[in-house]
Scaffold this motif. Structure first.
Motif, PDB file in Angstrom:
ATOM      1  N   ILE A 224      -9.241-101.362 -48.088  1.00  0.00           N
ATOM      2  CA  ILE A 224      -8.808-102.666 -47.569  1.00  0.00           C
ATOM      3  C   ILE A 224      -9.939-103.690 -47.550  1.00  0.00           C
ATOM      4  N   SER A 225     -10.947-103.505 -48.393  1.00  0.00           N
ATOM      5  CA  SER A 225     -12.119-104.381 -48.359  1.00  0.00           C
ATOM      6  C   SER A 225     -11.783-105.852 -48.571  1.00  0.00           C
ATOM      7  N   HIS A 226     -10.867-106.147 -49.496  1.00  0.00           N
ATOM      8  CA  HIS A 226     -10.541-107.537 -49.817  1.00  0.00           C
ATOM      9  C   HIS A 226      -9.206-107.973 -49.225  1.00  0.00           C
ATOM     10  N   SER A 227      -8.622-107.151 -48.397  1.00  0.00           N
ATOM     11  CA  SER A 227      -7.366-107.516 -47.757  1.00  0.00           C
ATOM     12  C   SER A 227      -7.624-108.425 -46.553  1.00  0.00           C
ATOM     13  N   SER A 228      -6.590-109.157 -46.157  1.00  0.00           N
ATOM     14  CA  SER A 228      -6.679-109.961 -44.946  1.00  0.00           C
ATOM     15  C   SER A 228      -6.767-109.041 -43.730  1.00  0.00           C
ATOM     16  N   ASP A 229      -7.123-109.606 -42.603  1.00  0.00           N
ATOM     17  CA  ASP A 229      -7.243-108.796 -41.394  1.00  0.00           C
ATOM     18  C   ASP A 229      -5.921-108.116 -41.049  1.00  0.00           C
ATOM     19  N   ARG A 230      -4.848-108.883 -41.022  1.00  0.00           N
ATOM     20  CA  ARG A 230      -3.575-108.297 -40.632  1.00  0.00           C
ATOM     21  C   ARG A 230      -3.125-107.240 -41.630  1.00  0.00           C
ATOM     22  N   THR A 231      -3.322-107.512 -42.934  1.00  0.00           N
ATOM     23  CA  THR A 231      -2.961-106.517 -43.947  1.00  0.00           C
ATOM     24  C   THR A 231      -3.758-105.236 -43.746  1.00  0.00           C
ATOM     25  N   GLY A 232      -5.045-105.381 -43.448  1.00  0.00           N
ATOM     26  CA  GLY A 232      -5.873-104.202 -43.207  1.00  0.00           C
ATOM     27  C   GLY A 232      -5.410-103.402 -42.012  1.00  0.00           C
ATOM     28  N   ILE A 233      -5.113-104.084 -40.920  1.00  0.00           N
ATOM     29  CA  ILE A 233      -4.658-103.397 -39.710  1.00  0.00           C
ATOM     30  C   ILE A 233      -3.298-102.748 -39.947  1.00  0.00           C
ATOM     31  N   ASP A 234      -2.396-103.474 -40.615  1.00  0.00           N
ATOM     32  CA  ASP A 234      -1.085-102.894 -40.939  1.00  0.00           C
ATOM     33  C   ASP A 234      -1.226-101.637 -41.787  1.00  0.00           C
ATOM     34  N   THR A 235      -2.124-101.702 -42.776  1.00  0.00           N
ATOM     35  CA  THR A 235      -2.332-100.547 -43.659  1.00  0.00           C
ATOM     36  C   THR A 235      -2.811 -99.347 -42.865  1.00  0.00           C
ATOM     37  N   CYS A 236      -3.749 -99.573 -41.972  1.00  0.00           N
ATOM     38  CA  CYS A 236      -4.262 -98.476 -41.147  1.00  0.00           C
ATOM     39  C   CYS A 236      -3.172 -97.907 -40.253  1.00  0.00           C
ATOM     40  N   SER A 237      -2.269 -98.754 -39.787  1.00  0.00           N
ATOM     41  CA  SER A 237      -1.226 -98.279 -38.873  1.00  0.00           C
ATOM     42  C   SER A 237      -0.179 -97.428 -39.572  1.00  0.00           C
ATOM     43  N   VAL A 238       0.058 -97.662 -40.874  1.00  0.00           N
ATOM     44  CA  VAL A 238       1.103 -96.907 -41.572  1.00  0.00           C
ATOM     45  C   VAL A 238       0.553 -95.744 -42.395  1.00  0.00           C
ATOM     46  N   SER A 239      -0.735 -95.756 -42.692  1.00  0.00           N
ATOM     47  CA  SER A 239      -1.304 -94.685 -43.508  1.00  0.00           C
ATOM     48  C   SER A 239      -1.392 -93.396 -42.702  1.00  0.00           C
ATOM     49  N   GLU A 240      -0.988 -92.305 -43.324  1.00  0.00           N
ATOM     50  CA  GLU A 240      -1.090 -90.990 -42.687  1.00  0.00           C
ATOM     51  C   GLU A 240      -2.395 -90.292 -43.040  1.00  0.00           C
ATOM     52  N   ARG A 241      -3.204 -90.931 -43.836  1.00  0.00           N
ATOM     53  CA  ARG A 241      -4.503 -90.373 -44.227  1.00  0.00           C
ATOM     54  C   ARG A 241      -5.600 -91.398 -43.949  1.00  0.00           C
ATOM     55  N   PRO A 242      -6.873 -90.969 -43.916  1.00  0.00           N
ATOM     56  CA  PRO A 242      -7.957 -91.909 -43.667  1.00  0.00           C
ATOM     57  C   PRO A 242      -7.954 -93.072 -44.658  1.00  0.00           C
ATOM     58  N   VAL A 243      -8.339 -94.235 -44.163  1.00  0.00           N
ATOM     59  CA  VAL A 243      -8.412 -95.459 -44.961  1.00  0.00           C
ATOM     60  C   VAL A 243      -9.879 -95.833 -45.128  1.00  0.00           C
ATOM     61  N   PHE A 244     -10.235 -96.318 -46.306  1.00  0.00           N
ATOM     62  CA  PHE A 244     -11.592 -96.772 -46.577  1.00  0.00           C
ATOM     63  C   PHE A 244     -11.681 -98.298 -46.531  1.00  0.00           C
ATOM     64  N   MET A 245     -12.797 -98.771 -46.049  1.00  0.00           N
ATOM     65  CA  MET A 245     -13.243-100.130 -46.323  1.00  0.00           C
ATOM     66  C   MET A 245     -14.504 -99.943 -47.160  1.00  0.00           C
ATOM     67  N   THR A 246     -14.345 -99.940 -48.472  1.00  0.00           N
ATOM     68  CA  THR A 246     -15.415 -99.441 -49.335  1.00  0.00           C
ATOM     69  C   THR A 246     -16.625-100.360 -49.386  1.00  0.00           C
ATOM     70  N   HIS A 247     -16.443-101.671 -49.212  1.00  0.00           N
ATOM     71  CA  HIS A 247     -17.581-102.583 -49.323  1.00  0.00           C
ATOM     72  C   HIS A 247     -17.294-103.869 -48.545  1.00  0.00           C
ATOM     73  N   ALA A 248     -17.875-103.955 -47.365  1.00  0.00           N
ATOM     74  CA  ALA A 248     -17.688-105.137 -46.523  1.00  0.00           C
ATOM     75  C   ALA A 248     -18.798-105.156 -45.477  1.00  0.00           C
ATOM     76  N   GLY A 249     -18.541-105.828 -44.366  1.00  0.00           N
ATOM     77  CA  GLY A 249     -19.496-105.921 -43.279  1.00  0.00           C
ATOM     78  C   GLY A 249     -18.784-106.429 -42.043  1.00  0.00           C
ATOM     79  N   ALA A 250     -19.553-106.754 -41.009  1.00  0.00           N
ATOM     80  CA  ALA A 250     -18.989-107.130 -39.719  1.00  0.00           C
ATOM     81  C   ALA A 250     -19.024-108.641 -39.522  1.00  0.00           C
TER      82      ALA A 250
END
Length: 398
Positions: A224-250
């Motif tokens: 979800i590195s290039h996804s919007s915040d809401r898309t990233g959070i939604d993805t994490c909420s529906v994924s049954e497996r670990p999610v990566f943020m492969t290249h980003a920061g805080a």
């Protein structure tokens, strides 16, 4: 056979089978980083780098034209040249290689076309098949085999699932062709969800939810590195497996859209996933180190470590062999890689990110910094690759 080290597409005749470009060097393009390690620390860092499974969550281990303005013409050949010598000297076990990502304009002037992605994936693997030092990673066993044999493995991915359009079975096709990691969206929205540059954040679509479910079933790592915040959070909420943020920061460290909010960072960690620190020029800056260098990136690393725990952080430097700043200039209209939003923090532009300039030097310098800062052997092994390997054991459990 001549005994010479293999050079990318060496099975072809230059000027006959493919055009000739003056490519950026794999070594010494910029001055080496002055890490300031003593003899004992240097010896320890070398040992840890040698003994650990070292995984880059995101890099582009290929050589670009020395004149970055030639990159569109170079990419139109469908062939990016793997930096075999540079990889051999990198100390890495595995590189998450996202190929041409948004620059794959092989058949036209727009990125993310299905045929371009297939061409890219096939060409790179055809090249790799003609040598034996670099291997393609498709399974956990491949990773362990590469480490034992002292080889480097390329794990192919895409920064966005845009090329599947609204055909979910294309995920299966990509998996069958060797892809093992895929992003939801890039800067622009697609059929799955919103990208990070959208004014209105629509989150993950219903199709995106079905796509994430299919990715989980396939064992295709989700990014979800290039996804919007809401898309990233939604993805994490529906994924049954670990999610990566492969290249980003805080974003709390450097307030730009390219960085992620605390809520997104926590959401990734709650899936059991891993956050990779990026070093793409003019992204992971910090107020303590506004001139981009390894020190800026490590400010993001420390922040994420304190926020979510050391078991959820790693490195995805997002580097390449060539002028990365120049690449952003050439492809800025497609990649939308602006470093700051209007009114965002000011910074001094750099020609390169000192200490994290290319895939060959990255992990030696990262490991040296971790040693110098007093991290334990087990902590260093975890962030160099152990955390990613643990997540992959759950993602690729089939």
């Amino acid at each position: 056979m001549t005994g010479e080290p293999y050079r990318s597409y060496g099975y072809l005749t230059p000027g006959v089978d493919l055009p000739v470009f003056e490519l950026a060097p794999e070594f010494d393009r910029v001055p080496p980083y002055a890490g300031g390690l003593g003899v004992d620390d240097r010896s320890r860092a070398e040992r840890l780098l040698r003994d650990s499974v070292v995984i880059s969550l995101h890099d582009h281990p290929v050589r670009f034209p020395d004149d970055m303005r030639q990159t569109p013409e170079y990419n139109r050949t469908g062939r990016q040249h793997t930096a075999f010598a540079g990889l051999a000297a990198s100390g890495m076990t595995v590189v998450f290689d996202n190929m041409m990502d948004g620059t794959a304009c092989v058949t036209g002037n727009a990125p993310w076309r299905w045929l371009d992605i297939i061409t890219d994936l096939g060409m790179r693997q055809a090249d790799i098949a003609h040598q034996s030092d670099v291997v393609v990673i498709r399974t956990l066993a491949d990773i362990h085999d590469a480490h034992r044999a002292g080889k480097v493995g390329l794990l192919f991915g895409l920064e966005a699932a845009t090329p599947i359009e609204n055909e979910i079975d294309r995920l299966d096709v990509l998996y069958g062709l060797g892809l093992r990691q895929i992003g939801i969206a890039y800067s622009d929205s697609n059929a799955l969800g919103s990208g990070l540059n959208e004014t209105v954040d629509g989150g993950l679509t219903d199709f995106g939810r079905r796509a994430v479910a299919r990715m989980n079933k396939l064992g295709l790592a989700v990014d979800i590195s290039h996804s919007s915040d809401r898309t990233g959070i939604d993805t994490c909420s529906v994924s049954e497996r670990p999610v990566f943020m492969t290249h980003a920061g805080a974003r709390a460290v450097w307030d730009t859209p390219r960085m992620k909010s605390d809520d997104v960072l926590r959401a990734v960690a709650e899936t059991g996933g891993v956050i990779g620190m990026s070093a793409a020029p003019h992204t992971t800056l910090s107020h303590a180190h506004p001139r981009h260098s390894i020190l800026s990136v490590m400010d993001h690393f420390r922040y994420c470590l304190d926020l979510v725990g050391i078991e959820h952080v790693a490195f995805g430097p997002d580097t390449l062999y060539g002028d990365h700043v120049g690449l952003h200039t050439v492809f800025g209209h497609l990649l939308k890689v602006g470093a700051a939003a209007p009114g965002g923090p000011s910074f001094e532009k750099v020609e390169y990110v000192d200490g994290l300039e290319n895939p060959t030097e990255n992990f030696a310098n990262i490991c040296g910094w971790l040693v110098r800062e007093g991290f334990s052997d087990s902590e260093i092994a975890a962030v160099l690759g152990g955390n990613i390997l643990r997540a992959l054991e759950q993602i690729w459990a089939y």
